[in-house]
Scaffold this motif. Structure first.
Motif, PDB file in Angstrom:
ATOM      1  N   PRO A  99       0.800  -1.228   0.000  1.00 31.16           N
ATOM      2  CA  PRO A  99       0.000   0.000   0.000  1.00 31.16           C
ATOM      3  C   PRO A  99       0.834   1.279   0.000  1.00 31.16           C
ATOM      4  N   GLY A 100       2.079   1.198   0.450  1.00 28.27           N
ATOM      5  CA  GLY A 100       2.910   2.390   0.530  1.00 28.27           C
ATOM      6  C   GLY A 100       3.215   3.042  -0.808  1.00 28.27           C
ATOM      7  N   TYR A 101       3.109   2.297  -1.885  1.00 28.00           N
ATOM      8  CA  TYR A 101       3.359   2.874  -3.200  1.00 28.00           C
ATOM      9  C   TYR A 101       2.240   3.822  -3.650  1.00 28.00           C
ATOM     10  N   TRP A 102       1.111   3.783  -2.949  1.00 25.01           N
ATOM     11  CA  TRP A 102      -0.054   4.519  -3.443  1.00 25.01           C
ATOM     12  C   TRP A 102      -0.401   5.735  -2.592  1.00 25.01           C
ATOM     13  N   GLN A 103       0.555   6.207  -1.792  1.00 24.40           N
ATOM     14  CA  GLN A 103       0.258   7.349  -0.937  1.00 24.40           C
ATOM     15  C   GLN A 103       0.035   8.622  -1.746  1.00 24.40           C
ATOM     16  N   GLY A 104       0.492   8.646  -3.000  1.00 26.37           N
ATOM     17  CA  GLY A 104       0.200   9.788  -3.854  1.00 26.37           C
ATOM     18  C   GLY A 104      -1.274   9.862  -4.223  1.00 26.37           C
TER      19      GLY A 104
ATOM     20  N   ARG B 202      16.706   7.526  -3.395  1.00 25.98           N
ATOM     21  CA  ARG B 202      15.485   6.725  -3.501  1.00 25.98           C
ATOM     22  C   ARG B 202      15.008   6.443  -2.082  1.00 25.98           C
ATOM     23  N   PHE B 203      13.739   6.786  -1.820  1.00 27.81           N
ATOM     24  CA  PHE B 203      13.200   6.546  -0.483  1.00 27.81           C
ATOM     25  C   PHE B 203      11.721   6.237  -0.593  1.00 27.81           C
ATOM     26  N   PHE B 204      11.257   5.376   0.314  1.00 25.97           N
ATOM     27  CA  PHE B 204       9.896   4.829   0.241  1.00 25.97           C
ATOM     28  C   PHE B 204       9.011   5.383   1.345  1.00 25.97           C
ATOM     29  N   GLY B 205       7.739   5.552   1.017  1.00 24.30           N
ATOM     30  CA  GLY B 205       6.706   5.743   2.024  1.00 24.30           C
ATOM     31  C   GLY B 205       6.809   7.038   2.809  1.00 24.30           C
ATOM     32  N   LEU B 206       6.310   6.966   4.034  1.00 19.38           N
ATOM     33  CA  LEU B 206       6.274   8.145   4.887  1.00 19.38           C
ATOM     34  C   LEU B 206       7.671   8.612   5.273  1.00 19.38           C
ATOM     35  N   GLY B 207       8.608   7.687   5.302  1.00 17.73           N
ATOM     36  CA  GLY B 207       9.987   8.070   5.590  1.00 17.73           C
ATOM     37  C   GLY B 207      10.531   9.069   4.590  1.00 17.73           C
ATOM     38  N   ALA B 208      10.040   9.011   3.342  1.00 20.94           N
ATOM     39  CA  ALA B 208      10.497   9.961   2.324  1.00 20.94           C
ATOM     40  C   ALA B 208      10.125  11.386   2.699  1.00 20.94           C
TER      41      ALA B 208
ATOM     42  N   VAL C 162      16.648  16.319   1.703  1.00 20.57           N
ATOM     43  CA  VAL C 162      16.962  15.264   0.736  1.00 20.57           C
ATOM     44  C   VAL C 162      15.977  15.334  -0.432  1.00 20.57           C
ATOM     45  N   ASP C 163      16.483  15.197  -1.642  1.00 18.29           N
ATOM     46  CA  ASP C 163      15.648  15.133  -2.846  1.00 18.29           C
ATOM     47  C   ASP C 163      15.290  13.664  -3.060  1.00 18.29           C
ATOM     48  N   THR C 164      14.079  13.268  -2.639  1.00 19.00           N
ATOM     49  CA  THR C 164      13.717  11.850  -2.685  1.00 19.00           C
ATOM     50  C   THR C 164      13.001  11.505  -3.990  1.00 19.00           C
ATOM     51  N   GLN C 165      13.195  10.271  -4.406  1.00 20.46           N
ATOM     52  CA  GLN C 165      12.516   9.712  -5.569  1.00 20.46           C
ATOM     53  C   GLN C 165      12.004   8.333  -5.200  1.00 20.46           C
ATOM     54  N   LEU C 166      10.882   7.948  -5.781  1.00 22.08           N
ATOM     55  CA  LEU C 166      10.342   6.603  -5.563  1.00 22.08           C
ATOM     56  C   LEU C 166      10.573   5.794  -6.825  1.00 22.08           C
ATOM     57  N   LEU C 167      11.449   4.803  -6.726  1.00 21.45           N
ATOM     58  CA  LEU C 167      11.767   3.938  -7.857  1.00 21.45           C
ATOM     59  C   LEU C 167      11.388   2.500  -7.528  1.00 21.45           C
ATOM     60  N   ALA C 168      10.951   1.754  -8.521  1.00 27.27           N
ATOM     61  CA  ALA C 168      10.722   0.320  -8.349  1.00 27.27           C
ATOM     62  C   ALA C 168      12.059  -0.376  -8.145  1.00 27.27           C
TER      63      ALA C 168
ATOM     64  N   ASP D 206      22.095   9.530  -5.607  1.00 28.63           N
ATOM     65  CA  ASP D 206      23.336   9.451  -4.835  1.00 28.63           C
ATOM     66  C   ASP D 206      23.302   8.347  -3.796  1.00 28.63           C
ATOM     67  N   ALA D 207      22.104   7.984  -3.358  1.00 31.95           N
ATOM     68  CA  ALA D 207      21.952   7.025  -2.267  1.00 31.95           C
ATOM     69  C   ALA D 207      20.597   6.349  -2.410  1.00 31.95           C
ATOM     70  N   THR D 208      20.399   5.289  -1.657  1.00 32.99           N
ATOM     71  CA  THR D 208      19.119   4.584  -1.721  1.00 32.99           C
ATOM     72  C   THR D 208      18.852   3.828  -0.439  1.00 32.99           C
ATOM     73  N   GLU D 209      17.581   3.598  -0.175  1.00 31.91           N
ATOM     74  CA  GLU D 209      17.179   2.538   0.750  1.00 31.91           C
ATOM     75  C   GLU D 209      16.255   1.646  -0.049  1.00 31.91           C
ATOM     76  N   PHE D 210      16.180   0.380   0.341  1.00 35.65           N
ATOM     77  CA  PHE D 210      15.207  -0.489  -0.307  1.00 35.65           C
ATOM     78  C   PHE D 210      14.616  -1.482   0.668  1.00 35.65           C
ATOM     79  N   SER D 211      15.439  -2.379   1.234  1.00 34.08           N
ATOM     80  CA  SER D 211      14.827  -3.394   2.077  1.00 34.08           C
ATOM     81  C   SER D 211      15.827  -3.966   3.072  1.00 34.08           C
ATOM     82  N   GLN D 212      15.680  -5.254   3.356  1.00 30.97           N
ATOM     83  CA  GLN D 212      16.514  -5.941   4.337  1.00 30.97           C
ATOM     84  C   GLN D 212      17.867  -6.330   3.726  1.00 30.97           C
TER      85      GLN D 212
END
Length: 342
Positions: free
Chosen positions: A89-94, A168-174, A182-188, A202-208
């Motif tokens: 569901p986090g991909y659809w916060q827009g 690249r950052f996901f969800g509410l953390g972005a 930070v200039d965040t982007q949501l990438l698959a 320049d940097a990313t978060e994704f998962s575990q």
């Protein structure tokens, strides 16, 4: 004799009744089926439903892009061009800001507390109410353990080091990172490594660790930060076009719900089991594992509290979901404090 034989065959066919028609739901995915947990848990749904139904109900997994692009599955399920989708569901916060709360909450509940709210505190029902106007029925179908919070080329020694980074950052953390410059982007998932390698980000978060290892981020960035303050647990969903869901029999709906609940348990256990070896392998590949200093974590948390207040003030659905989760957490704290060794 031939007439007698034909009559007997007709009688047997009549007594056996009509053959059951196979039900197929084509499921687009946001994640590649080979990707640890994020994709493999979607494949597990396909397999478990096939076995439970004896092949009479099929939820057919399709790789990202095979039916629709990875981040376009919401609209495809909504308009019925695909039957179902595997995503979060986090991909659809827009589209609906409140949906982010059903995916991952900064400084939020761990997997025990999160699933308690989702399944027994009204969370999942509230999520389904938000999806209903879009003609989507969504089921929480996996929840995984904490994530890491960033891959960086250079060590981060202060919050000021984050300013100006494209990440690249996901969800509410972005939204937290945006307020920190930070200039965040949501990438698959499949688009992150090329963007990191080319310098588009320049940097990313994704998962575990076990998942990030699979995607090879360590080849470009060597500084890996924990804890995943933005995603202490992450929920995934099986989205189904509401018309298709309503047309399923009660038995078919029950099989899907049961498969998803089993998937939640499997995902939690697997996620905890596979991180130790992944961390060790990353260190062997030259990655430095960092823990955020307390003062930086405090800044993240203060910023998140401000973001949560702003989001609640701007959106009634977010406010309702946030108040529900916050009240649940306040009540749960008594049990969490006395029931577990801190």
């Amino acid at each position: 004799m031939k007439a007698v034989f034909s009559a007997a065959c007709a009688a047997v066919i009549a007594l056996s009744g009509p053959a059951l028609a196979k039900t197929t739901l084509n499921m687009a995915s946001t994640y590649p089926g080979s990707l640890t947990q994020l994709g493999t848990l979607g494949k597990a749904i396909e397999e478990s439903i096939d076995k439970m139904s004896g092949g009479e109900l099929e939820v057919k997994f399709f790789e990202p892009g095979a039916l629709v692009p990875a981040l376009e599955v919401f609209d495809a399920v909504s308009n019925g061009s695909v039957d179902a989708a595997w995503s979060t569901p986090g991909y659809w916060q827009g589209k609906e800001p409140a949906l982010a709360l059903f995916a991952a909450v900064p400084f939020g509940p761990d997997v025990r507390e999160y699933t308690a709210w989702l399944f027994y505190g009204g969370g999942e029902e509230m999520m389904q109410e938000i999806y209903e106007p879009y003609n989507i029925h969504s089921i929480i179908c996996a929840v995984i353990a904490p994530e890491a919070s960033g891959w960086f080329r250079e060590e981060i020694t202060s919050v000021d080091d984050l300013k100006g980074l494209k990440m690249r950052f996901f969800g509410l953390g972005a939204k937290v990172m945006q307020q920190l410059g930070v200039d965040t982007q949501l990438l698959a998932g499949g688009d992150i490594y090329p963007a990191l390698e080319r310098g588009t980000i320049d940097a990313t978060e994704f998962s575990q660790p076990a998942i990030d290892l699979n995607l090879g981020f360590y080849q470009v960035a060597k500084h890996y930060y924990f804890p995943g303050w933005h995603q202490q647990s992450t929920a995934f969903e099986l989205m189904i076009n509401k018309d298709r869901w309503d047309a399923l029999s009660e038995a078919e709906q029950a099989m899907i719900n049961t498969a998803c609940r089993a998937n939640v348990a499997m995902g939690m256990a697997e996620g905890e089991a596979i991180q130790v070896d992944a961390l060790a392998e990353l260190e062997e590949k030259g990655v430095t594992i960092h823990r955020w200093p307390d003062e930086i974590l405090a800044t993240f948390e203060e910023t998140w509290n401000r973001v949560a207040e702003e989001e609640a003030a701007n959106d009634e659905k977010f406010k309702k979901a946030w108040e529900s989760l916050s009240t649940f957490r306040e009540n749960y704290k008594r049990w969490g404090d006395v029931g577990y060794i801190q």
